[in-house]
Design a protein around this motif. Sequence first.
Motif, PDB file in Angstrom:
ATOM      1  N   VAL A  44       0.872  -1.165   0.000  1.00  0.00           N
ATOM      2  CA  VAL A  44       0.000   0.000   0.000  1.00  0.00           C
ATOM      3  C   VAL A  44       0.909   1.216   0.000  1.00  0.00           C
ATOM      4  N   PHE A  64      -2.648   3.833   9.303  1.00  0.00           N
ATOM      5  CA  PHE A  64      -1.917   2.793   8.571  1.00  0.00           C
ATOM      6  C   PHE A  64      -0.933   2.073   9.494  1.00  0.00           C
ATOM      7  N   ASP A  70      -3.507  -5.872  10.138  1.00  0.00           N
ATOM      8  CA  ASP A  70      -4.719  -6.120   9.344  1.00  0.00           C
ATOM      9  C   ASP A  70      -4.393  -6.112   7.852  1.00  0.00           C
ATOM     10  N   PHE A  71      -3.534  -5.196   7.430  1.00  0.00           N
ATOM     11  CA  PHE A  71      -3.123  -5.140   6.028  1.00  0.00           C
ATOM     12  C   PHE A  71      -2.288  -6.367   5.672  1.00  0.00           C
ATOM     13  N   GLU A  74      -4.186  -9.324   4.793  1.00  0.00           N
ATOM     14  CA  GLU A  74      -4.817  -9.254   3.473  1.00  0.00           C
ATOM     15  C   GLU A  74      -3.792  -9.369   2.346  1.00  0.00           C
ATOM     16  N   ILE A  76      -0.628  -7.828   2.198  1.00  0.00           N
ATOM     17  CA  ILE A  76       0.214  -6.651   1.965  1.00  0.00           C
ATOM     18  C   ILE A  76       1.571  -6.869   2.627  1.00  0.00           C
ATOM     19  N   ILE A  79       3.858  -1.115   3.785  1.00  0.00           N
ATOM     20  CA  ILE A  79       3.061   0.102   3.636  1.00  0.00           C
ATOM     21  C   ILE A  79       4.049   1.256   3.563  1.00  0.00           C
ATOM     22  N   ILE A 137      -3.018   0.481  -4.002  1.00  0.00           N
ATOM     23  CA  ILE A 137      -2.542  -0.880  -3.772  1.00  0.00           C
ATOM     24  C   ILE A 137      -1.695  -1.184  -5.002  1.00  0.00           C
ATOM     25  N   PRO A 166      -6.960   4.644   5.715  1.00  0.00           N
ATOM     26  CA  PRO A 166      -6.629   3.229   5.896  1.00  0.00           C
ATOM     27  C   PRO A 166      -7.880   2.355   5.961  1.00  0.00           C
ATOM     28  N   LEU A 170      -8.399  -0.741   3.403  1.00  0.00           N
ATOM     29  CA  LEU A 170      -8.547  -2.080   3.978  1.00  0.00           C
ATOM     30  C   LEU A 170      -9.883  -2.702   3.570  1.00  0.00           C
ATOM     31  N   LEU A 173      -9.481  -4.006   0.092  1.00  0.00           N
ATOM     32  CA  LEU A 173      -8.684  -5.239   0.081  1.00  0.00           C
ATOM     33  C   LEU A 173      -9.533  -6.436   0.498  1.00  0.00           C
TER      34      LEU A 173
END
Length: 182
Positions: A44, A64, A70-71, A74, A76, A79, A137, A166, A170, A173
Amino acid sequence: MFAGQKLPKVTFRTRVRDESIEGPNPFRWQDMTTDEYFAGKRVVLFSLPGAFTPTCSTYQLPGFENGFEDFAAEGIDAIYCMSVNDSFVMNKWAEAQGIKNVKVIPDGSGEFTRKVGMLVDKDNVGFGMRSWRYAAIVNDGVVEAWFEEPGRDDNHPEDPYGESSPENVLKALKAAKAEAAA
């Protein structure tokens, strides 16, 4: 930028800590390229008008940072926070914010920001040329999804925030993951 477009090739001038340097400023210059940041990774990227500014420091960067896990869940890998500020400013801002997960990218000359079409004049608030607020993304250097705040224009009287938050990134995503699984 739009989904499917490749990020422009740019070299960023960064300052990195180097313990072999003695004295009160143990940093050295290190050039980093777009490929070094983005190749082979799903990341991201979010960009904002300026380090130390209220929305950026209160909501976007901490959101973020605090949502990093959490990212990662998914898919990622990293960031990145970019701003048209030099490396000295970006590093001090990251330090002041206690950032451990988000990496800052200084676009001091605005070259990357200009090449992605997001460089705007913010003389109305004394900033000069800066980035319009956006997030993306990016998968292996190619834009997968783009989140741009509405009203991009020189000397815009407001600083819209929501599309590039964010929470919104999210949510996108998670929706894409659910759609792919269906």
